[in-house]
Scaffold this motif. Structure first.
Motif, mmCIF file in Angstrom:
data_model
loop_
_atom_site.group_PDB
_atom_site.id
_atom_site.type_symbol
_atom_site.label_atom_id
_atom_site.label_comp_id
_atom_site.label_asym_id
_atom_site.label_seq_id
_atom_site.Cartn_x
_atom_site.Cartn_y
_atom_site.Cartn_z
ATOM 1 N N PRO A 353 0.821 -1.230 0.000
ATOM 2 C CA PRO A 353 0.000 0.000 0.000
ATOM 3 C C PRO A 353 0.848 1.271 0.000
ATOM 4 O O PRO A 353 0.352 2.336 -0.332
ATOM 5 C CB PRO A 353 -0.802 -0.105 1.304
ATOM 6 N N LEU A 354 2.122 1.161 0.366
ATOM 7 C CA LEU A 354 2.923 2.395 0.392
ATOM 8 C C LEU A 354 3.305 2.867 -1.015
ATOM 9 O O LEU A 354 3.805 3.980 -1.179
ATOM 10 C CB LEU A 354 4.158 2.247 1.288
ATOM 11 N N ILE A 355 3.034 2.043 -2.030
ATOM 12 C CA ILE A 355 3.238 2.527 -3.404
ATOM 13 C C ILE A 355 1.970 3.268 -3.816
ATOM 14 O O ILE A 355 0.910 2.674 -4.001
ATOM 15 C CB ILE A 355 3.528 1.370 -4.382
ATOM 16 N N GLY A 356 2.079 4.584 -3.919
ATOM 17 C CA GLY A 356 0.910 5.388 -4.267
ATOM 18 C C GLY A 356 0.688 5.438 -5.764
ATOM 19 O O GLY A 356 -0.445 5.471 -6.241
ATOM 20 N N ASP A 357 1.770 5.470 -6.517
ATOM 21 C CA ASP A 357 1.640 5.625 -7.967
ATOM 22 C C ASP A 357 2.790 4.911 -8.668
ATOM 23 O O ASP A 357 3.923 4.938 -8.191
ATOM 24 C CB ASP A 357 1.675 7.131 -8.314
#
Ligand SMILES: Cc1ncc(COP(=O)(O)O)c(C=O)c1O
Length: 434
Positions: A353-357
């Motif tokens: 989830p820490l990958i936003g984009d």
């Protein structure tokens, strides 16, 4: 008998870097790496550790370290004729300029060579001012264009600006940064507000007519910000309606990196009046390049001179780079291997989830890390953690973005899917620790 010998050797190169260089010449990693050797996609440090180089000295080693074909061209030229200055014609400079006129989009035909991207962009702005008789230039927030007075004034990141703008008449338009839309809108219902805002920007912050609009087709240092596909056609139309020329900065996006095309701007269905590049053009040999339409180039009056511009060795290297990209169909390779990489990065996004984009094109792909997907709070600390772990895993990656929260990957244009797997496995291990 106990040994007094330390178990780890502090690199002499790192010590000297810290002691004798400007502290502003920052290095990556808690314990900086000193590199001593490169071969293809790999480099070795002075402790003997091998790394997969996924950043290539900032998208500059485009065809691999110590590439035999490029080295051959450099060595042959060095042994024949190393320097002349632009006061004399040389075969490598002429051949390169001819080839670049052939592969550049639209009516771009006349070249001016320098030694860096900074000089290439300065030349572009100078040419636009001379050709139009106007002096104001629109650039983008989150852009990077170099470190001369003019280029620094155009830079759109406080981080890279040690001095305030020294050159008047440069105004910064909002970036087409959909993930963090400056207008808090959503594509496509935004109707490209960021592009349309350039009209009012020109009408309110300049004399009403400009010399140029200058932008990277994908904002590199900004964290591989990819504009919506309609952005450039809208903004180029606005710039031209205000008397401006359009400059594409291809320092990072050139040479097939974005896949299928020679230059990033070709993906956006517009034709620039001036284009610049450097970095990957020489596979590590210093070279900068500005190309313009004859109408623009012919209006550059009087004399102009760059001692190292068109240097026979740099131009021979660049010619070999272009030939290899063409012969080995590397523009296609960037698309194919880039698509494969993109799929793997999207899978990481599903997992973490820490990958936003995830964004980019071809072999220019990035991950923007956030503390929370809803608030999108930048997470530069996570980037640092991933850096340390990927280093341990023997993989070098790059960083970017205004908030230092974007992992940038710029693998060699001739990378394979195996290289991608190796990098993604290291990223996976790093992300798992955050
Ligand atoms: C898009 C872009 N333009 C210009 C430059 C400046 O190039 P140089 O560092 O060769 O002067 C850079 C450097 O990173 C860049 O990324």
């Amino acid at each position: 008998m106990s040994s007094t010998k330390p178990t780890t050797t502090v690199s002499e190169a790192v010590r000297k870097h810290k002691e004798f260089l400007f502290p502003a010449v920052a290095t990556y990693y808690q314990e900086p790496v000193a590199l001593v050797k490169g071969e293809g996609s790999y480099v070795w440090d002075d402790q003997g550790k091998k790394y997969l180089d996924c950043f290539g000295g900032v998208l500059t080693v485009s065809l691999g370290h110590a590439n035999p074909k490029i080295n051959e061209a450099i060595i042959a030229q060095t042994k024949t004729l190393q320097h002349t200055s632009g006061l004399y014609a040389t075969k490598p400079q002429g051949d390169l300029a001819e080839k670049l006129a052939e592969i550049s989009p639209g009516k771009l035909k006349k070249s001016f060579f320098t030694s860096s991207g900074t000089e290439a962009n300065d030349t572009a702005q100078m040419a636009a001012k001379l050709a139009t008789g106007r002096h104001e230039v629109v650039v983008l927030r989150h852009s990077y264009s170099g470190r001369s007075a003019t280029a620094l004034s155009a830079v759109g990141h406080a981080t890279w600006k040690p001095l305030p703008s020294q050159v008047a008449g440069i105004v910064h338009a909002p970036a087409p940064y959909c993930y963090r839309c400056p207008f808090k809108l959503e594509y496509p219902s935004c109707d490209l507000a960021c592009a349309r805002d350039v009209k009012e920007l020109i009408e309110t912050t300049t004399m009403g007519e400009i010399a140029a609009f200058m932008a990277e087709p994908i904002l590199g240092v900004g964290g591989f910000i990819v504009p919506p596909k309609e952005y450039f056609s809208i903004v180029y139309d606005i710039a031209r309606s205000k008397g401006g020329l359009c400059i594409a900065d291809e320092v990072q996006t050139g040479w097939g990196r974005t896949g299928d095309k020679w230059f990033g701007i070709e993906h956006w269905n517009v034709e620039p009046d001036i284009m610049t590049s450097a970095k990957g053009m020489g596979n590590g040999v210093p070279i900068g390049w500005t190309i313009a339409t004859p109408e623009v180039a012919d209006k550059f009056p009087g004399l102009t001179f760059a001692t190292f511009g068109g240097n026979p060795v740099s131009t021979a290297a660049a010619l070999a780079v272009v030939k290899m990209i063409e012969d080995e169909d590397l523009r296609k390779n960037c698309r194919v291997v880039g698509d494969y990489l993109r799929e793997k990065l999207e899978a990481l996004k599903e997992k973490y989830p820490l990958i936003g984009d995830v964004r980019g094109m071809g072999l220019m792909q990035a991950l923007e890390l956030v503390a929370d997907r809803k608030t999108k709070e930048p997470n530069p600390q996570a980037v640092l953690k991933v850096f340390e772990e990927t280093k341990k895993q023997g993989v070098l990656i790059g960083k970017g973005g205004l908030y230092g929260n974007v992992i940038r990957t710029g693998m060699m244009l001739n990378s394979t899917k195996d290289h991608v797997d190796e990098m993604v496995a290291a990223l996976d291990k790093g992300l798992a620790l955050c």
